[in-house]
Design a protein around this motif. Structure first.
Motif, short mmCIF file in Angstrom:
data_model
loop_
_atom_site.label_atom_id
_atom_site.label_comp_id
_atom_site.label_asym_id
_atom_site.label_seq_id
_atom_site.Cartn_x
_atom_site.Cartn_y
_atom_site.Cartn_z
N CYS A 184 0.85 -1.19 0.00
CA CYS A 184 0.00 0.00 0.00
C CYS A 184 0.89 1.24 0.00
CB CYS A 184 -0.91 0.02 1.23
SG CYS A 184 -0.05 0.22 2.81
N THR A 185 0.25 2.40 -0.20
CA THR A 185 0.95 3.66 -0.04
C THR A 185 0.66 4.29 1.32
OG1 THR A 185 -0.86 4.79 -1.21
CG2 THR A 185 1.07 4.18 -2.50
N GLY A 186 -0.25 3.70 2.07
CA GLY A 186 -0.61 4.22 3.38
C GLY A 186 -2.05 3.89 3.70
N THR A 187 -2.72 4.77 4.41
CA THR A 187 -4.14 4.64 4.68
C THR A 187 -4.86 5.87 4.12
OG1 THR A 187 -4.48 5.82 6.79
CG2 THR A 187 -3.41 3.64 6.89
N ALA A 188 -6.18 5.82 4.13
CA ALA A 188 -6.97 6.93 3.57
C ALA A 188 -7.01 8.15 4.47
CB ALA A 188 -8.38 6.45 3.28
N SER A 189 -6.48 8.03 5.68
CA SER A 189 -6.58 9.15 6.63
C SER A 189 -5.22 9.64 7.13
CB SER A 189 -7.45 8.73 7.82
OG SER A 189 -6.95 7.53 8.41
N ASP A 190 -4.15 9.32 6.41
CA ASP A 190 -2.82 9.75 6.83
C ASP A 190 -2.73 11.28 6.87
OD1 ASP A 190 -2.27 7.08 6.74
OD2 ASP A 190 -0.87 7.19 5.06
N ALA A 191 -1.89 11.78 7.78
CA ALA A 191 -1.67 13.22 7.88
C ALA A 191 -0.19 13.49 8.13
CB ALA A 191 -2.51 13.83 9.00
N VAL A 192 0.26 14.65 7.67
CA VAL A 192 1.68 15.02 7.76
C VAL A 192 1.80 16.45 8.26
CG1 VAL A 192 3.82 15.34 6.47
CG2 VAL A 192 2.29 13.48 5.86
N VAL A 193 2.81 16.67 9.10
CA VAL A 193 3.19 18.02 9.53
C VAL A 193 4.68 18.17 9.27
CG1 VAL A 193 3.26 19.70 11.40
CG2 VAL A 193 1.49 17.92 11.39
N VAL A 194 5.08 19.22 8.57
CA VAL A 194 6.50 19.54 8.43
C VAL A 194 6.72 20.92 9.06
CG1 VAL A 194 7.00 18.08 6.45
CG2 VAL A 194 6.11 20.37 6.07
N ALA A 195 7.81 21.04 9.80
CA ALA A 195 8.07 22.26 10.56
C ALA A 195 9.49 22.73 10.34
CB ALA A 195 7.85 22.00 12.05
N CYS A 196 9.67 24.04 10.27
CA CYS A 196 11.01 24.63 10.19
C CYS A 196 11.03 25.88 11.06
CB CYS A 196 11.38 24.96 8.74
SG CYS A 196 10.43 26.32 8.01
N ARG A 197 12.21 26.31 11.40
CA ARG A 197 12.35 27.55 12.15
C ARG A 197 11.94 28.74 11.28
NH1 ARG A 197 12.45 27.13 17.58
NH2 ARG A 197 14.04 25.68 18.33
N THR A 198 11.38 29.75 11.90
CA THR A 198 11.02 30.96 11.17
C THR A 198 12.29 31.71 10.78
OG1 THR A 198 10.72 32.10 13.29
CG2 THR A 198 8.76 31.23 12.24
N GLY A 199 12.16 32.50 9.73
CA GLY A 199 13.32 33.19 9.19
C GLY A 199 13.80 34.35 10.06
N VAL A 200 15.04 34.72 9.83
CA VAL A 200 15.66 35.86 10.49
C VAL A 200 15.88 36.93 9.43
CG1 VAL A 200 17.67 36.68 11.77
CG2 VAL A 200 16.79 34.36 12.16
N ALA A 201 15.52 38.17 9.76
CA ALA A 201 15.66 39.27 8.80
C ALA A 201 17.08 39.33 8.27
CB ALA A 201 15.28 40.58 9.46
N GLY A 202 17.20 39.40 6.95
CA GLY A 202 18.52 39.50 6.32
C GLY A 202 19.10 38.17 5.90
N ASN A 203 18.53 37.06 6.40
CA ASN A 203 19.00 35.73 6.03
C ASN A 203 17.96 35.06 5.13
OD1 ASN A 203 21.23 36.13 7.63
ND2 ASN A 203 20.45 34.94 9.35
N ALA A 204 18.37 34.69 3.94
CA ALA A 204 17.44 34.05 3.00
C ALA A 204 17.16 32.62 3.43
CB ALA A 204 18.03 34.07 1.59
#
Length: 240
Positions: A184-204
């Motif tokens: 299978c590729t998973g179930t019909a109710s799978d969920a995902v969260v991806v998180a990263c730190r927020t940016g700092v002014a001047g840093n791309a």
């Protein structure tokens, strides 16, 4: 705190540091994984509560009964989060899987936490006769479930980079469940969260999150390890 509610630690890392919150609900003892991330996080998710893209301060992955019938899951998740002591705008997930069996993995600073229950395995592209089925389908094992994944990286990504990272995490999930022996590729109710730190002014922020990018590759390996370990345990439990 209500005497019937208690909190214990579960495996985590420098970024994802969850605790296990236990509650009484409808005469049953149910648990929720609670990551009180705090400020400084940007998340993209397919979650019922707090889904989409934006600044988020917590993630709750709540176990519910296999015959869940409530029609207001976002409201319910907000109540669970409040009882668990987290405030602000966050993300809420649900699963019938036992969240205390969550598996954590890390790779080069990227981290992943996964809960896996594959009671109704499915292929993403399948018969149209299965579309919109919610309840009543035969179970493949002792109960329904969902694959919920939380992945985090310690540096800022652009919005497109974060979207690319979510796609990479889903690819790693599919690789993991197939390596664990599920067709299978998973179930019909799978969920995902991806998180990263927020940016700092001047840093791309990093614009890339694909599988061969710096953070995409690391997150993919962490997700694959966490999901595969949890999926193998789920398979063994269903077989035995």
């Amino acid at each position: 705190m209500d005497r019937r509610e208690r909190t214990t630690a579960v495996p985590g890392g420098a970024l994802i540091a969850p605790r296990l919150h236990t509650r009484r609900e409808d005469g049953r003892e149910l648990r929720a994984l609670v990551w009180d991330a705090g400020p400084g996080w940007r998340m993209l998710s397919s979650a019922v509560l707090g889904g989409g893209l934006g600044d988020r301060s917590f993630v709750v992955n709540a176990q519910v009964s296999g015959d869940y019938r409530r029609l207001d899951p976002a409201v319910h998740l907000r109540q669970i989060a409040s009882r668990a002591g987290v405030r602000g705008r966050g993300v809420g997930l649900m699963t019938a899987a036992e969240v205390s069996r969550a598996r954590f993995a890390a790779d080069g600073g990227a981290e992943a936490l996964a809960t896996v229950g594959i009671g109704r395995p499915t292929w993403a592209a399948d018969s149209p006769d299965l579309d919109e089925i919610r309840l009543g389908a035969p179970l493949a094992g002792p109960g329904p479930g969902t694959i919920n994944i939380v992945a985090a990286v310690p540096e800022p990504l652009s919005d497109s980079g974060l979207a690319n990272l979510l796609a990479t995490v889903v690819e790693a999930k599919v690789q993991a469940v197939m390596e664990a022996g599920f067709a299978c590729t998973g179930t019909a109710s799978d969920a995902v969260v991806v998180a990263c730190r927020t940016g700092v002014a001047g840093n791309a922020p990093d614009p890339f999150g694909g599988p061969r990018s710096r953070w995409g590759g690391r997150a993919a390996r962490a997700v694959r390890d966490a999901v595969r370990a949890a999926a193998e345990e789920d398979a063994a439990r269903r077989d035995g």
